[in-house]
Design a protein around this motif. Structure first.
Motif, mmCIF file in Angstrom:
data_model
loop_
_atom_site.group_PDB
_atom_site.id
_atom_site.type_symbol
_atom_site.label_atom_id
_atom_site.label_comp_id
_atom_site.label_asym_id
_atom_site.label_seq_id
_atom_site.Cartn_x
_atom_site.Cartn_y
_atom_site.Cartn_z
ATOM 1 N N LEU A 155 -34.788 17.846 -34.421
ATOM 2 C CA LEU A 155 -34.687 19.053 -34.992
ATOM 3 C C LEU A 155 -34.021 19.916 -34.095
ATOM 4 C CD1 LEU A 155 -38.545 19.040 -36.859
ATOM 5 C CD2 LEU A 155 -35.479 19.723 -37.989
ATOM 6 N N TRP A 156 -34.246 19.709 -32.280
ATOM 7 C CA TRP A 156 -33.470 20.862 -32.020
ATOM 8 C C TRP A 156 -32.186 20.287 -32.021
ATOM 9 C CZ3 TRP A 156 -35.978 24.482 -29.898
ATOM 10 C CH2 TRP A 156 -36.744 24.831 -29.184
ATOM 11 N N ARG A 157 -31.658 19.371 -31.659
ATOM 12 C CA ARG A 157 -30.058 19.597 -31.733
ATOM 13 C C ARG A 157 -29.139 19.050 -32.762
ATOM 14 N NH1 ARG A 157 -29.495 13.963 -31.484
ATOM 15 N NH2 ARG A 157 -31.218 12.248 -31.233
ATOM 16 N N PHE A 158 -29.904 18.860 -33.914
ATOM 17 C CA PHE A 158 -28.594 18.390 -35.002
ATOM 18 C C PHE A 158 -28.616 19.343 -35.879
ATOM 19 C CE2 PHE A 158 -31.392 20.439 -38.294
ATOM 20 C CZ PHE A 158 -31.715 20.792 -39.538
ATOM 21 N N LYS A 159 -28.113 20.806 -36.315
ATOM 22 C CA LYS A 159 -27.455 21.685 -35.959
ATOM 23 C C LYS A 159 -27.659 22.464 -34.877
ATOM 24 C CE LYS A 159 -26.953 23.763 -40.115
ATOM 25 N NZ LYS A 159 -25.281 23.063 -40.181
ATOM 26 N N THR A 160 -25.553 22.478 -34.360
ATOM 27 C CA THR A 160 -26.203 23.443 -33.290
ATOM 28 C C THR A 160 -26.439 25.144 -33.752
ATOM 29 O OG1 THR A 160 -24.260 22.995 -33.340
ATOM 30 C CG2 THR A 160 -24.760 22.075 -31.465
ATOM 31 N N ASP A 161 -25.658 25.923 -35.031
ATOM 32 C CA ASP A 161 -25.397 26.941 -35.043
ATOM 33 C C ASP A 161 -27.198 27.461 -36.204
ATOM 34 O OD1 ASP A 161 -25.593 25.544 -37.244
ATOM 35 O OD2 ASP A 161 -23.687 26.979 -38.056
ATOM 36 N N SER A 162 -28.232 27.078 -35.207
ATOM 37 C CA SER A 162 -29.429 26.997 -36.248
ATOM 38 C C SER A 162 -30.364 26.326 -35.956
ATOM 39 C CB SER A 162 -29.054 26.956 -38.027
ATOM 40 O OG SER A 162 -29.347 25.094 -38.023
ATOM 41 N N PHE A 163 -31.453 27.468 -36.299
ATOM 42 C CA PHE A 163 -32.946 26.564 -35.302
ATOM 43 C C PHE A 163 -33.549 26.303 -36.386
ATOM 44 C CE2 PHE A 163 -37.272 27.734 -33.797
ATOM 45 C CZ PHE A 163 -36.954 26.923 -32.806
ATOM 46 N N VAL A 164 -34.622 25.364 -36.863
ATOM 47 C CA VAL A 164 -36.090 24.902 -37.837
ATOM 48 C C VAL A 164 -36.933 25.206 -36.586
ATOM 49 C CG1 VAL A 164 -36.571 23.446 -38.915
ATOM 50 C CG2 VAL A 164 -34.095 23.584 -38.859
ATOM 51 N N PRO A 165 -37.899 26.237 -37.054
ATOM 52 C CA PRO A 165 -38.624 26.345 -36.040
ATOM 53 C C PRO A 165 -40.228 25.090 -36.286
ATOM 54 C CG PRO A 165 -39.025 28.012 -37.911
ATOM 55 C CD PRO A 165 -37.524 27.247 -37.984
ATOM 56 N N HIS A 166 -39.963 24.138 -35.771
ATOM 57 C CA HIS A 166 -41.392 23.216 -35.896
ATOM 58 C C HIS A 166 -42.041 22.882 -34.504
ATOM 59 C CE1 HIS A 166 -37.751 22.249 -33.506
ATOM 60 N NE2 HIS A 166 -39.212 21.214 -33.127
ATOM 61 N N ASN A 167 -42.806 22.068 -34.565
ATOM 62 C CA ASN A 167 -43.674 21.647 -33.846
ATOM 63 C C ASN A 167 -44.617 20.417 -33.926
ATOM 64 O OD1 ASN A 167 -45.132 22.303 -30.829
ATOM 65 N ND2 ASN A 167 -45.017 23.961 -31.427
ATOM 66 N N LEU A 168 -44.825 20.076 -33.197
ATOM 67 C CA LEU A 168 -45.927 18.433 -33.338
ATOM 68 C C LEU A 168 -47.785 18.795 -33.658
ATOM 69 C CD1 LEU A 168 -44.987 16.653 -30.133
ATOM 70 C CD2 LEU A 168 -44.340 16.511 -32.407
#
Length: 138
Positions: free
Chosen positions: A51-64
């Motif tokens: 989730l940190w690196r699959f899309k370099t131009d956007s961010f998906v807010p996530h956490n364990l």
């Protein structure tokens, strides 16, 4: 409840994780809470990395789950989701014990033989519970 089995044409585990990330991003952008259910702790950590690196131009807010159960996209195993009526993206080999708490369930299937067997069993289990799972080719 809407249940869909997204079927990939490859047996590559990374393709399955990428698809999970893309679906999580799409659901989050639609304003839905997302629970990404891994098969084990190692896969949960892999999902976190993806989730940190699959899309370099956007961010998906996530956490364990153990770090922030209220995150827009939560990665966990069989924990109870903080939000109800969200989307469960199930990468586990069995049904989630929390399945009733979601309005939509997505199972991601690839062509790995053991996973195909597990997903077929999940498909049958949903039917036995009275649901009508759909198959979606990716």
């Amino acid at each position: 409840m809407r249940i869909e089995f997204y079927v990939l044409s490859t047996a590559t585990p990374g393709d399955r994780l990428r698809a999970a990330c893309q679906l999580a991003m799409k659901a989050w952008r639609a304003g839905l809470p997302v629970f990404l259910r891994g098969n084990d702790a190692q896969q949960c950590n892999e999902l976190d990395d993806w989730l940190w690196r699959f899309k370099t131009d956007s961010f998906v807010p996530h956490n364990l789950h153990q770090d922030d159960a209220q995150a827009p996209v939560v990665i966990g195993l069989d924990e109870e989701p903080a939000s109800t009526q969200g989307v469960l993206i199930n990468l586990g080999n069995t049904l989630s014990p929390q399945v009733e708490r979601f309005s939509r369930v997505i199972e991601i299937v690839n062509q790995e033989p053991d996973l195909l067997t597990a997903c077929r069993e999940n498909f049958r289990s949903y039917r036995q519970r009275g649901y009508d799972p759909k198959r979606v080719e990716l």
